[in-house]
Design a protein around this motif. Structure first.
Motif, PDB file in Angstrom:
ATOM      1  N   PHE A 124      39.982  59.415  46.464  1.00 42.25           N
ATOM      2  CA  PHE A 124      40.071  58.447  45.277  1.00 42.25           C
ATOM      3  C   PHE A 124      41.107  57.417  45.643  1.00 42.25           C
ATOM      4  N   ALA A 125      42.007  57.558  46.282  1.00 43.69           N
ATOM      5  CA  ALA A 125      42.865  56.452  46.705  1.00 43.69           C
ATOM      6  C   ALA A 125      42.309  55.244  47.249  1.00 43.69           C
ATOM      7  N   ILE A 126      41.585  55.552  48.281  1.00 40.60           N
ATOM      8  CA  ILE A 126      40.548  54.780  49.259  1.00 40.60           C
ATOM      9  C   ILE A 126      39.738  54.067  48.305  1.00 40.60           C
ATOM     10  N   TRP A 127      38.974  54.847  47.436  1.00 45.76           N
ATOM     11  CA  TRP A 127      38.285  54.293  46.454  1.00 45.76           C
ATOM     12  C   TRP A 127      38.697  53.336  45.535  1.00 45.76           C
ATOM     13  N   ARG A 128      39.650  53.666  45.018  1.00 43.62           N
ATOM     14  CA  ARG A 128      40.649  52.878  44.177  1.00 43.62           C
ATOM     15  C   ARG A 128      41.266  51.458  44.730  1.00 43.62           C
ATOM     16  N   GLU A 129      41.139  51.390  46.115  1.00 48.20           N
ATOM     17  CA  GLU A 129      41.641  50.361  46.831  1.00 48.20           C
ATOM     18  C   GLU A 129      40.322  49.448  46.847  1.00 48.20           C
ATOM     19  N   THR A 130      39.264  49.802  46.910  1.00 42.49           N
ATOM     20  CA  THR A 130      38.032  49.004  46.833  1.00 42.49           C
ATOM     21  C   THR A 130      37.786  48.521  45.340  1.00 42.49           C
ATOM     22  N   LEU A 131      38.050  49.309  44.487  1.00 42.65           N
ATOM     23  CA  LEU A 131      37.943  48.847  43.051  1.00 42.65           C
ATOM     24  C   LEU A 131      38.950  47.542  42.657  1.00 42.65           C
ATOM     25  N   ILE A 132      40.212  47.928  43.272  1.00 44.98           N
ATOM     26  CA  ILE A 132      41.123  46.697  43.250  1.00 44.98           C
ATOM     27  C   ILE A 132      40.755  45.357  43.636  1.00 44.98           C
ATOM     28  N   ASP A 133      40.177  45.710  44.959  1.00 42.10           N
ATOM     29  CA  ASP A 133      39.581  44.384  45.521  1.00 42.10           C
ATOM     30  C   ASP A 133      38.513  43.728  44.747  1.00 42.10           C
ATOM     31  N   ALA A 134      37.719  44.373  43.882  1.00 41.54           N
ATOM     32  CA  ALA A 134      36.778  44.032  43.035  1.00 41.54           C
ATOM     33  C   ALA A 134      37.380  43.340  41.867  1.00 41.54           C
ATOM     34  N   SER A 135      38.375  44.008  41.279  1.00 39.29           N
ATOM     35  CA  SER A 135      39.204  43.132  40.310  1.00 39.29           C
ATOM     36  C   SER A 135      39.955  41.969  40.616  1.00 39.29           C
ATOM     37  N   ILE A 136      40.511  41.892  41.880  1.00 39.93           N
ATOM     38  CA  ILE A 136      40.862  40.693  42.519  1.00 39.93           C
ATOM     39  C   ILE A 136      39.659  39.312  42.663  1.00 39.93           C
ATOM     40  N   PHE A 137      38.420  39.882  42.894  1.00 41.11           N
ATOM     41  CA  PHE A 137      37.327  38.966  43.111  1.00 41.11           C
ATOM     42  C   PHE A 137      37.118  38.392  41.740  1.00 41.11           C
ATOM     43  N   ARG A 138      36.797  39.286  40.589  1.00 41.05           N
ATOM     44  CA  ARG A 138      36.412  38.916  39.351  1.00 41.05           C
ATOM     45  C   ARG A 138      37.579  38.014  38.778  1.00 41.05           C
ATOM     46  N   GLU A 139      38.872  38.109  38.990  1.00 40.80           N
ATOM     47  CA  GLU A 139      39.900  37.250  38.540  1.00 40.80           C
ATOM     48  C   GLU A 139      39.732  35.895  39.441  1.00 40.80           C
ATOM     49  N   ALA A 140      39.215  35.820  40.678  1.00 40.45           N
ATOM     50  CA  ALA A 140      39.114  34.730  41.205  1.00 40.45           C
ATOM     51  C   ALA A 140      37.895  33.892  40.845  1.00 40.45           C
ATOM     52  N   ILE A 141      36.998  34.632  40.373  1.00 37.57           N
ATOM     53  CA  ILE A 141      35.770  33.835  39.843  1.00 37.57           C
ATOM     54  C   ILE A 141      36.200  32.957  38.587  1.00 37.57           C
ATOM     55  N   THR A 142      37.045  33.770  37.820  1.00 39.19           N
ATOM     56  CA  THR A 142      37.399  33.039  36.536  1.00 39.19           C
ATOM     57  C   THR A 142      38.420  31.969  36.880  1.00 39.19           C
ATOM     58  N   ASN A 143      39.369  32.236  38.023  1.00 36.81           N
ATOM     59  CA  ASN A 143      40.171  31.131  38.498  1.00 36.81           C
ATOM     60  C   ASN A 143      39.527  29.865  38.941  1.00 36.81           C
ATOM     61  N   ASN A 144      38.513  30.024  39.668  1.00 40.09           N
ATOM     62  CA  ASN A 144      37.842  28.930  40.249  1.00 40.09           C
ATOM     63  C   ASN A 144      37.006  28.170  39.341  1.00 40.09           C
ATOM     64  N   SER A 145      36.458  28.959  38.200  1.00 41.17           N
ATOM     65  CA  SER A 145      35.394  28.293  37.139  1.00 41.17           C
ATOM     66  C   SER A 145      36.042  27.900  35.985  1.00 41.17           C
ATOM     67  N   ALA A 146      37.061  28.330  35.532  1.00 41.22           N
ATOM     68  CA  ALA A 146      37.651  28.202  34.001  1.00 41.22           C
ATOM     69  C   ALA A 146      39.016  27.473  33.926  1.00 41.22           C
ATOM     70  N   ARG A 147      39.870  27.479  34.936  1.00 43.65           N
ATOM     71  CA  ARG A 147      41.053  27.095  35.123  1.00 43.65           C
ATOM     72  C   ARG A 147      41.082  25.489  35.474  1.00 43.65           C
ATOM     73  N   SER A 148      42.215  24.904  34.951  1.00 42.23           N
ATOM     74  CA  SER A 148      42.566  23.416  35.499  1.00 42.23           C
ATOM     75  C   SER A 148      43.010  23.450  37.210  1.00 42.23           C
ATOM     76  N   LYS A 149      42.666  22.534  37.995  1.00 40.69           N
ATOM     77  CA  LYS A 149      43.098  22.559  39.179  1.00 40.69           C
ATOM     78  C   LYS A 149      44.546  23.145  39.342  1.00 40.69           C
ATOM     79  N   PRO A 150      45.649  22.185  38.667  1.00 40.80           N
ATOM     80  CA  PRO A 150      46.939  23.017  38.776  1.00 40.80           C
ATOM     81  C   PRO A 150      47.160  24.351  38.560  1.00 40.80           C
ATOM     82  N   ALA A 151      46.429  24.737  37.679  1.00 46.11           N
ATOM     83  CA  ALA A 151      46.457  26.285  37.101  1.00 46.11           C
ATOM     84  C   ALA A 151      45.888  26.959  38.258  1.00 46.11           C
ATOM     85  N   ARG A 152      44.835  26.551  38.769  1.00 48.36           N
ATOM     86  CA  ARG A 152      44.015  27.152  39.652  1.00 48.36           C
ATOM     87  C   ARG A 152      44.580  27.579  41.062  1.00 48.36           C
TER      88      ARG A 152
END
Length: 241
Positions: A124-152
């Protein structure tokens, strides 16, 4: 630091491990590998049979585009487990390379899957590690597409700094971050001229500076405000000191 201790501390950031889980990790047969700057650890399309934890230096995930350009997806520091998801996949859809000299420790997938079968809470801990990776990727998509360049850029600095504090890599509000300006731009979707202009703007805020591979945070609260950074998506059990 031993590889088994690094893995244990990494998983304990977000999961509860029993004494039996920790004993299982101590029996992993880790193999060390030294990497040169830009050397690939995993190539896009590989069918890996091992996963790695970063012992020293930094590595990065990236997509290789048809024209030879790279889209950097994430950066990983000592203590990170950048390809835990490879345990559950047959073929890699991205590559992992060193940025600067690095040392990694790998363990065979067969050994990991046997351990997961014996210790479900470790699984479960190893699986949670991969789920957190996915969470980081989702945040990166939002960061690169919806925030200003300084905010990014501020958000990426916040994330790396926050994760580094959790792993004990920050000293006197400074983090050794061996990412070039070109790589920073490839991660944030910015041309090199835009990277330089954005850095000038962030320096003028007196919240942060990044020069010659050294990230210095002068005002954490202000930097978080600029980057709209909320660390909840990292799912750490406690806030780093």
């Amino acid at each position: 630091m031993d590889a088994d201790r690094i893995v244990t501390e990494k998983l304990r950031e977000h999961s509860k491990l029993t004494g039996e889980d920790i004993a299982e990790i101590r029996h992993f047969s880790f193999a060390l590998r030294e990497l040169a700057d830009q050397e690939d650890l995993i190539r896009q399309g590989d069918e890996p049979d091992r996963s790695v934890v970063v012992i020293s230096g930094w590595v990065a995930r990236y997509h290789l585009l048809s024209g030879g350009q790279r889209q950097y997806l994430s950066f990983h520091m000592p203590g990170d487990w950048p390809d835990a998801q490879a345990i559950f996949l047959d073929r890699m859809d991205h590559a992992v390379c060193a940025i600067g000299p690095a040392v990694v420790a790998s363990v065979a997938h067969k050994e990991l899957t046997r351990a997961i079968g014996r210790r479900p809470t470790l699984g479960f801990a190893i699986w949670r590690e991969t789920l957190i990776d996915a969470s980081i990727f989702r945040e990166a998509i939002t960061n690169n597409s919806a925030r200003s360049k300084p905010a990014r850029m501020a958000h990426m600095f916040c994330e790396l700094f926050y994760r580094a504090r959790a792993l004990g890599h920050v000293r006197d509000d400074q983090l050794q971050l061996p990412v070039s300006l070109v790589q920073l731009g490839e991660a944030l979707g910015m041309a090199i001229a835009t990277v330089n202009r954005t850095l000038v703007e962030l320096r003028a805020s007196r919240a942060v500076d990044f020069r010659s591979g050294m990230l210095t945070v002068h005002d954490w609260t202000r930097l978080c405000a600029i980057g709209e950074f909320d660390p909840g998506y990292l799912h750490l059990k406690k806030q780093p000191r």
